[in-house]
Design a protein around this motif. Sequence first.
Motif, PDB file in Angstrom:
ATOM      1  N   HIS A  45      12.567  -2.969  -5.484  1.00 47.32           N
ATOM      2  CA  HIS A  45      13.962  -2.511  -5.475  1.00 47.32           C
ATOM      3  C   HIS A  45      14.561  -2.791  -4.100  1.00 47.32           C
ATOM      4  CE1 HIS A  45      11.547   0.993  -4.170  1.00 47.32           C
ATOM      5  NE2 HIS A  45      12.506   1.100  -3.266  1.00 47.32           N
ATOM      6  N   LEU A  92       0.836  -1.221   0.000  1.00 48.80           N
ATOM      7  CA  LEU A  92       0.000   0.000   0.000  1.00 48.80           C
ATOM      8  C   LEU A  92       0.860   1.256   0.000  1.00 48.80           C
ATOM      9  CD1 LEU A  92      -2.557  -1.360   2.596  1.00 48.80           C
ATOM     10  CD2 LEU A  92      -3.005  -1.006   0.163  1.00 48.80           C
ATOM     11  N   ILE A 133       1.794   3.514  -5.138  1.00 46.73           N
ATOM     12  CA  ILE A 133       0.906   2.939  -6.151  1.00 46.73           C
ATOM     13  C   ILE A 133      -0.296   2.265  -5.477  1.00 46.73           C
ATOM     14  CG2 ILE A 133       0.723   1.090  -7.882  1.00 46.73           C
ATOM     15  CD1 ILE A 133       2.348   3.316  -8.926  1.00 46.73           C
ATOM     16  N   VAL A 185       5.258 -12.644  -1.532  1.00 50.62           N
ATOM     17  CA  VAL A 185       3.796 -12.526  -1.686  1.00 50.62           C
ATOM     18  C   VAL A 185       3.263 -13.751  -2.447  1.00 50.62           C
ATOM     19  CG1 VAL A 185       1.974 -11.223  -2.864  1.00 50.62           C
ATOM     20  CG2 VAL A 185       3.725  -9.997  -1.581  1.00 50.62           C
ATOM     21  N   CYS A 200      12.575   4.568  -9.887  1.00 53.12           N
ATOM     22  CA  CYS A 200      11.931   3.996 -11.082  1.00 53.12           C
ATOM     23  C   CYS A 200      12.886   3.928 -12.277  1.00 53.12           C
ATOM     24  CB  CYS A 200      10.689   4.787 -11.442  1.00 53.12           C
ATOM     25  SG  CYS A 200       9.322   4.415 -10.327  1.00 53.12           S
ATOM     26  N   ASN A 250      10.374  -9.352  -2.516  1.00 53.70           N
ATOM     27  CA  ASN A 250       9.045  -9.053  -1.976  1.00 53.70           C
ATOM     28  C   ASN A 250       7.955  -9.732  -2.782  1.00 53.70           C
ATOM     29  OD1 ASN A 250      10.163  -7.392  -0.082  1.00 53.70           O
ATOM     30  ND2 ASN A 250       9.875  -5.516  -1.259  1.00 53.70           N
ATOM     31  N   ARG A 256       2.099   3.123 -14.884  1.00 52.66           N
ATOM     32  CA  ARG A 256       2.784   4.288 -15.480  1.00 52.66           C
ATOM     33  C   ARG A 256       2.504   5.516 -14.619  1.00 52.66           C
ATOM     34  NH1 ARG A 256       0.728   2.913 -21.627  1.00 52.66           N
ATOM     35  NH2 ARG A 256       2.591   1.745 -22.227  1.00 52.66           N
ATOM     36  N   PHE A 257       2.268   5.271 -13.364  1.00 56.20           N
ATOM     37  CA  PHE A 257       1.832   6.301 -12.416  1.00 56.20           C
ATOM     38  C   PHE A 257       2.828   7.470 -12.336  1.00 56.20           C
ATOM     39  CE2 PHE A 257       1.019   7.905  -8.142  1.00 56.20           C
ATOM     40  CZ  PHE A 257      -0.352   7.873  -8.081  1.00 56.20           C
TER      41      PHE A 257
HETATM   42  N1  LIG Z   1       5.679   5.206  -7.616  1.00 53.71           N
HETATM   43  C1  LIG Z   1       5.605   5.305  -8.933  1.00 53.71           C
HETATM   44  O1  LIG Z   1       5.485   6.401  -9.482  1.00 53.71           O
HETATM   45  C2  LIG Z   1       5.668   4.060  -9.788  1.00 53.71           C
HETATM   46  C3  LIG Z   1       5.372   4.175 -11.155  1.00 53.71           C
HETATM   47  C4  LIG Z   1       5.366   3.040 -11.941  1.00 53.71           C
HETATM   48  C5  LIG Z   1       5.672   1.802 -11.380  1.00 53.71           C
HETATM   49  N2  LIG Z   1       5.973   1.708 -10.055  1.00 53.71           N
HETATM   50  C6  LIG Z   1       6.272   0.374  -9.505  1.00 53.71           C
HETATM   51  O2  LIG Z   1       5.221  -0.031  -8.625  1.00 53.71           O
HETATM   52  C7  LIG Z   1       5.743  -0.804  -7.545  1.00 53.71           C
HETATM   53  C8  LIG Z   1       5.376  -0.132  -6.222  1.00 53.71           C
HETATM   54  O3  LIG Z   1       5.925   1.155  -6.228  1.00 53.71           O
HETATM   55  P1  LIG Z   1       5.631   2.210  -5.064  1.00 53.71           P
HETATM   56  O4  LIG Z   1       6.195   3.490  -5.515  1.00 53.71           O
HETATM   57  O5  LIG Z   1       4.200   2.145  -4.640  1.00 53.71           O
HETATM   58  O6  LIG Z   1       6.543   1.612  -3.897  1.00 53.71           O
HETATM   59  P2  LIG Z   1       6.512   1.993  -2.360  1.00 53.71           P
HETATM   60  O7  LIG Z   1       7.866   1.686  -1.835  1.00 53.71           O
HETATM   61  O8  LIG Z   1       5.920   3.347  -2.148  1.00 53.71           O
HETATM   62  O9  LIG Z   1       5.456   0.950  -1.751  1.00 53.71           O
HETATM   63  C9  LIG Z   1       5.653  -0.424  -1.757  1.00 53.71           C
HETATM   64  C10 LIG Z   1       4.930  -0.997  -0.536  1.00 53.71           C
HETATM   65  O10 LIG Z   1       5.054  -2.414  -0.577  1.00 53.71           O
HETATM   66  C11 LIG Z   1       5.142  -2.869   0.769  1.00 53.71           C
HETATM   67  N3  LIG Z   1       5.669  -4.224   0.771  1.00 53.71           N
HETATM   68  C12 LIG Z   1       6.917  -4.638   0.440  1.00 53.71           C
HETATM   69  N4  LIG Z   1       7.000  -5.980   0.550  1.00 53.71           N
HETATM   70  C13 LIG Z   1       5.790  -6.409   0.951  1.00 53.71           C
HETATM   71  C14 LIG Z   1       5.249  -7.697   1.237  1.00 53.71           C
HETATM   72  N5  LIG Z   1       5.974  -8.796   1.116  1.00 53.71           N
HETATM   73  N6  LIG Z   1       3.950  -7.770   1.619  1.00 53.71           N
HETATM   74  C15 LIG Z   1       3.206  -6.657   1.756  1.00 53.71           C
HETATM   75  N7  LIG Z   1       3.661  -5.416   1.497  1.00 53.71           N
HETATM   76  C16 LIG Z   1       4.933  -5.300   1.102  1.00 53.71           C
HETATM   77  C17 LIG Z   1       6.049  -1.825   1.430  1.00 53.71           C
HETATM   78  O11 LIG Z   1       5.906  -1.852   2.840  1.00 53.71           O
HETATM   79  C18 LIG Z   1       5.536  -0.536   0.797  1.00 53.71           C
HETATM   80  O12 LIG Z   1       4.545   0.092   1.576  1.00 53.71           O
HETATM   81  C19 LIG Z   1       7.253  -0.906  -7.804  1.00 53.71           C
HETATM   82  O13 LIG Z   1       7.498  -2.071  -8.527  1.00 53.71           O
HETATM   83  C20 LIG Z   1       7.531   0.328  -8.667  1.00 53.71           C
HETATM   84  O14 LIG Z   1       8.678   0.146  -9.466  1.00 53.71           O
HETATM   85  C21 LIG Z   1       5.971   2.804  -9.248  1.00 53.71           C
END
Ligand SMILES: NC(=O)c1ccc[n+]([C@@H]2O[C@H](COP(=O)([O-])OP(=O)(O)OC[C@H]3O[C@@H](n4cnc5c(N)ncnc54)[C@H](O)[C@@H]3O)[C@@H](O)[C@H]2O)c1
Length: 274
Positions: A61, A6, A9, A77, A236, A73, A121-122
């Motif tokens: 990452h 959570l 994204i 899951v 990213c 991670n 693509r957020f």
């Molecule tokens: N943020 C962006 O703009 C963006 C854009 C495109 C793609 N993405 C991709 O989306 C994915 C998530 O990105 P984000 O920015 O939301 O990351 P984030 O680090 O903000 O959030 C990831 C969440 O996953 C949780 N997590 C990790 N391992 C876990 C597990 N085993 N069980 C439950 N929760 C777990 C973490 O505690 C964290 O809250 C990544 O792969 C990222 O590359 C992000």
Amino acid sequence: VLVIGLGEIGVNVAEYVKKHGFDTYGYDLNKKKMTLAKKLGIKKAINFREFDVYIICVSTHDPHDISRPQMNNIFSVAKKLSKEGREGALVAIESTVSIGVTRKICTLLSHRMHVVHAGHRFYNQEKEIHGVNQPRLMGGVYDCCLSSGLEFYGGKDIHGDHSHLGIPMYKVSSAEVSELSRIVENSYRYLQIAFAEELFLVCKEHRIDFKELREAANTKWNIQILEARDGIGGHCLPACMKMYVESAKSSLLLKSAFQTDQIYRNFVTPLAHD
Ligand SMILES: NC(=O)c1ccc[n+]([C@@H]2O[C@H](COP(=O)([O-])OP(=O)(O)OC[C@H]3O[C@@H](n4cnc5c(N)ncnc54)[C@H](O)[C@@H]3O)[C@@H](O)[C@H]2O)c1
């Protein structure tokens, strides 16, 4: 629907899914993220049993080096899903993953669930147009996976009223196309920025104003040189660039782009402290 992870994204995805009328649950290892989601009306999942849809948004990452891809991670899951996930449910991977991860997860689940990759693509600065409901790609491991995914998200050929979430999804022939496309989109951007950084350094060498040169070149209809700012940051772009380099062993371009970014950073960092 259960949204796993959570962060930036996941919380936005969960909020969107809830607004579309679904009974929405969330799961995050980080208590603070869970508390934040609960304030938005997302219920806390105690386990992974009895859900129709699982949306995976966990980080991919290394937490100690945000530019290094790490798939731990997502596989942890998947292991939990293999024990508790409901047979026949949809598993949608929205995280950015290395090529082949979606298929490996489907194998780990013995294809008891439909598995698709629907990468994100957020862009949080422009959530209205580049948020959850923007055109995205979807690739399934098997045809039945893709059909299940498109039915939930919406498909390119389906009018909004047939889909559940109403997200315009562009379907591709495999999960691998979707995975690689996500990596390529960010790698392409990385390359474009690195080129601007190199040009900036070349301009310095020749005592030419980079801004003037950029504006001049960009007057041509098919040229769009980007600005050179503080170096390529965040997780990213660097993580995707590394996923690309790992998967394309013959690639020289992005390795050079990485070096260019290092040289550029070394040049601009002392200037920023002046
Ligand atoms: N943020 C962006 O703009 C963006 C854009 C495109 C793609 N993405 C991709 O989306 C994915 C998530 O990105 P984000 O920015 O939301 O990351 P984030 O680090 O903000 O959030 C990831 C969440 O996953 C949780 N997590 C990790 N391992 C876990 C597990 N085993 N069980 C439950 N929760 C777990 C973490 O505690 C964290 O809250 C990544 O792969 C990222 O590359 C992000």
